[in-house]
Design an enzyme around this catalytic site. Structure first.
Site, short mmCIF file in Angstrom:
data_model
loop_
_atom_site.label_atom_id
_atom_site.label_comp_id
_atom_site.label_asym_id
_atom_site.label_seq_id
_atom_site.Cartn_x
_atom_site.Cartn_y
_atom_site.Cartn_z
N GLN A 180 0.87 -1.19 0.00
CA GLN A 180 0.00 0.00 0.00
C GLN A 180 0.90 1.23 0.00
OE1 GLN A 180 -3.42 0.14 2.65
NE2 GLN A 180 -3.16 -2.03 3.13
N LYS A 227 1.12 -9.21 -16.45
CA LYS A 227 0.02 -9.42 -15.49
C LYS A 227 -0.86 -8.18 -15.40
CE LYS A 227 0.65 -9.39 -10.84
NZ LYS A 227 1.12 -9.92 -9.54
C1 R5P Z 1 2.72 -7.89 -6.89
O1 R5P Z 1 3.00 -7.36 -7.98
C2 R5P Z 1 3.66 -8.87 -6.28
O2 R5P Z 1 4.87 -8.89 -6.95
C3 R5P Z 1 3.08 -10.26 -6.24
O3 R5P Z 1 2.90 -10.73 -7.56
C4 R5P Z 1 1.77 -10.29 -5.53
O4 R5P Z 1 1.89 -9.69 -4.28
C5 R5P Z 1 1.26 -11.70 -5.38
O5 R5P Z 1 0.02 -11.67 -4.75
P1 R5P Z 1 -0.99 -12.87 -4.92
O6 R5P Z 1 -0.30 -14.13 -4.49
O7 R5P Z 1 -2.14 -12.51 -4.03
O8 R5P Z 1 -1.40 -12.92 -6.36
#
Ligand code: R5P
Length: 284
Positions: free
Chosen positions: A90, A183
């Protein structure tokens, strides 16, 4: 003296052994109204190293209380090790009216310490949230250590932001190629992954990210890999948050094994960041 919060006990013990510094005992009390109190009854000395992964709101309170307790007991130099710094994602107000939570908690933690040390934060710029010097430790170099012998491996980051980590793990392993996906995050539990055209058929794939939280990112990435007849799929990360049903999601997605470090103490924490953290602390 090394002083550990309840979230970082094994790592703190490893740091104490590596640095040859005593490990303080702590006492935890929970009052009837739910308030927490952590005390450090036998603290002595001038330097305190407070070790606390702030994985929960209680852990943030523990860190603040330990910082205060060691100052009360005479510590003149306080280093606060946040192996995993919670709320770091955050790092901005995404919509009007939202707090910059990372800055808010960083400011609070800064009041009780001379120096902060944190491991592979989601954004290195998080350093600027603290009002005291903050050192970032890169512990990714050892993420390849627990991997088994791989067949024609490809190291894949689920997004461009984790590409450097995938490069580091490939270098640690010593052979293979590197790719990354694109992503798009729709919510805290929903992501879309756009795979690249890398040839993964018949190869072992190691997915690399900084954090596995809900497992949404990795599960979505794995679904694209199994579409393309990969051999085995391993996932590795620095911070194995593994919230809620993340392990079930990963197993159902077809992941062969999950690896992480001890910034968060989980069964999957097969890599210790203690040597990397100790190396930095020994320079102070
Ligand atoms: C975000 O960009 C981070 O690099 C991780 O990809 C993210 O925190 C992964 O979160 P989750 O396992 O909830 O998809």
């Amino acid at each position: 003296m090394i002083v550990s919060a309840s979230t970082s006990q094994s790592l703190a013990a490893a740091l104490a052994a590596t640095l040859d510094e005593p490990l303080a005992s702590t006492a935890h009390t929970r009052f009837p109204d739910g308030e927490l109190q952590v005390s450090v009854p036998d603290f002595e000395g001038e330097r305190a190293v407070v070790v606390c992964s702030t994985t929960t709101s209680d852990a943030h309170i523990e860190a603040l209380q330990i910082q205060d307790a060691v100052r009360e007991a005479g510590a003149r130099e306080v280093h606060t090790v946040l192996p995993y710094f919670g709320y770091a994602r955050q790092d901005r107000a995404f919509e009007p009216g939202q707090p910059v939570s990372a800055r808010a908690v960083a400011r609070a933690l800064s009041t009780g310490t001379d120096h902060v040390l944190t491991v592979n934060p989601h954004e290195p710029s998080i350093r600027e949230c603290f009002d005291v010097p903050c050192t970032v430790v890169d512990a990714a170099g050892r993420l390849a250590d627990p991997l088994p012998a791989l067949t024609d491996p490809v190291f894949v980051a689920p997004d461009a932001g984790a590409r450097d980590l995938a490069d580091t793990v490939k270098d640690g392993y010593g052979e293979g190629t590197v790719d990354h996906f694109e992503k798009t995050r729709h919510s805290s539990t929903e992501v879309d992954i756009e795979p690249h055209k890398a040839d993964v058929t018949g190869r072992d794939v190691v997915l690399v990210d900084d954090i596995i939280a809900t497992g949404s990112t990795m599960a979505e990435a794995v679904s694209h890999l199994h579409d393309r007849e990969v051999n085995r799929v391993f996932v590795t990360c620095v911070h194995p948050v593994l919230a809620g049903t993340a392990r079930i999601r990963l197993a159902r997605a077809g992941v062969d094994a999950v690896y992480g470090t001890d910034t968060i103490e989980r069964a999957e924490s097969t890599v210790s960041v203690a040597p990397a953290v100790a190396e930095v602390l020994s320079t102070f």
